[in-house]
Design a protein around this motif. Structure first.
Motif, PDB file in Angstrom:
ATOM      1  N   THR A 170       1.548   6.328  14.854  1.00  0.00           N
ATOM      2  CA  THR A 170       2.335   5.263  14.245  1.00  0.00           C
ATOM      3  C   THR A 170       3.763   5.286  14.757  1.00  0.00           C
ATOM      4  N   ARG A 173       3.850   3.640  18.034  1.00  0.00           N
ATOM      5  CA  ARG A 173       3.765   2.184  17.924  1.00  0.00           C
ATOM      6  C   ARG A 173       5.112   1.604  17.493  1.00  0.00           C
ATOM      7  N   HIS A 221       6.089   2.561   1.453  1.00  0.00           N
ATOM      8  CA  HIS A 221       5.827   1.119   1.503  1.00  0.00           C
ATOM      9  C   HIS A 221       6.500   0.486   2.725  1.00  0.00           C
ATOM     10  N   VAL A 224       4.713   1.557   5.958  1.00  0.00           N
ATOM     11  CA  VAL A 224       3.417   0.877   6.102  1.00  0.00           C
ATOM     12  C   VAL A 224       3.621  -0.567   6.559  1.00  0.00           C
ATOM     13  N   GLU A 225       4.590  -1.255   5.967  1.00  0.00           N
ATOM     14  CA  GLU A 225       4.863  -2.635   6.353  1.00  0.00           C
ATOM     15  C   GLU A 225       5.295  -2.728   7.809  1.00  0.00           C
ATOM     16  N   ALA A 227       4.416  -0.591  10.121  1.00  0.00           N
ATOM     17  CA  ALA A 227       3.224  -0.289  10.925  1.00  0.00           C
ATOM     18  C   ALA A 227       2.331  -1.535  11.073  1.00  0.00           C
ATOM     19  N   LYS A 228       2.249  -2.326  10.028  1.00  0.00           N
ATOM     20  CA  LYS A 228       1.446  -3.549  10.102  1.00  0.00           C
ATOM     21  C   LYS A 228       1.977  -4.499  11.164  1.00  0.00           C
ATOM     22  N   ARG A 229       3.310  -4.509  11.326  1.00  0.00           N
ATOM     23  CA  ARG A 229       3.911  -5.411  12.300  1.00  0.00           C
ATOM     24  C   ARG A 229       3.660  -4.959  13.725  1.00  0.00           C
ATOM     25  N   THR A 230       3.245  -3.715  13.925  1.00  0.00           N
ATOM     26  CA  THR A 230       3.003  -3.219  15.279  1.00  0.00           C
ATOM     27  C   THR A 230       1.595  -3.516  15.766  1.00  0.00           C
ATOM     28  N   ARG A 231       0.733  -4.024  14.898  1.00  0.00           N
ATOM     29  CA  ARG A 231      -0.681  -4.208  15.279  1.00  0.00           C
ATOM     30  C   ARG A 231      -0.896  -5.578  15.929  1.00  0.00           C
TER      31      ARG A 231
END
Length: 231
Positions: A170, A173, A221, A224-225, A227-231
């Motif tokens: 992560t 990323r 939180h 995690v948010e 990390a979501k933007r890196t996908r």
């Protein structure tokens, strides 16, 4: 975003600045030094200095100092962002956590700490001059800039350990998405209310949180948010 938080984020993103002290030898004439610094959780600046250094002699004579740092990736000097901290420098409290945190960011300083003449000083801001770019020029009060104690300060080591043991992919990323840096060797160095620092293949990258994070749950939180933007 408030000017106070923007000033803190700019200071946290940098690792060195120009420290100005008042010369004891030359009757208060301004004396400049290049200085590594670490922004502590509350926004004050930690510096590691030797009793033999001219700036230390000056501080011991007159504690009033200022430190300026600027956007070190921008060659346009006049339009780049910069912050000047106007404050006083005092010996830091005898807390071993200061050295632990400082050495995560500046491991090369370990040899200095082994010398008896080096010690930590804390620059306590009295006011700040924040220039965010053309036309964005503000005085920022210490009251609005400094951050009261928050739970993440005591939780920082646990968050760092968790990210470095379980989430290095992560971190990679984050580096690629937010800094366009494809790093192999990554390590979280620190986390605070405004963001976190990562050592990426020997270089240091700063990641800002969109909102202030005050405890480990809020940090989770936010991470995690991101990390979501890196996908």
């Amino acid at each position: 975003m408030s000017n106070a938080r923007a000033a803190r984020q700019m200071l946290r993103a940098h690792r060195y600045g120009a420290l100005s002290t008042l010369s004891e030898k030359f009757n208060g004439h301004p004396f400049g030094s290049i200085m590594f610094y670490l922004v502590d959780h509350d926004g004050s600046l930690l510096i590691l200095i030797s009793t033999l250094a001219e700036h230390t002699k000056n501080i011991r004579h007159d504690a009033r100092v200022s430190l300026i740092t600027h956007n070190q990736n921008d060659l346009n000097i006049q339009s780049q962002g910069r912050v000047t901290v106007v404050g006083v420098a005092q010996p830091a409290e005898n807390d071993p956590r200061i050295a632990v945190r400082y050495l995560r960011h500046f491991p090369e300083a370990e040899s200095y700490l082994a010398m008896s003449d080096f010690s930590f000083y804390r620059i306590l801001p009295r006011t700040l001059r924040y220039i965010g770019g053309f036309g964005k020029i503000h005085w920022v009060s210490a009251i609005s800039y400094l951050v009261p104690p928050y739970p993440l300060i005591a939780q920082e080591d646990d968050v760092i350990a968790h990210m470095n043991v379980d989430h290095r992919d992560t971190l990679r990323r984050y580096c690629e998405h937010f800094h366009q840096c494809e790093a192999v060797d990554v390590e979280m160095l620190g986390i605070d209310c405004d963001g976190f620092d990562v050592c990426a293949d020997g270089g240091n990258l700063r990641f800002d949180f969109e909102e202030m994070v005050l405890d480990a749950q809020q940090a989770r939180h936010a991470l995690v948010e991101m990390a979501k933007r890196t996908r």
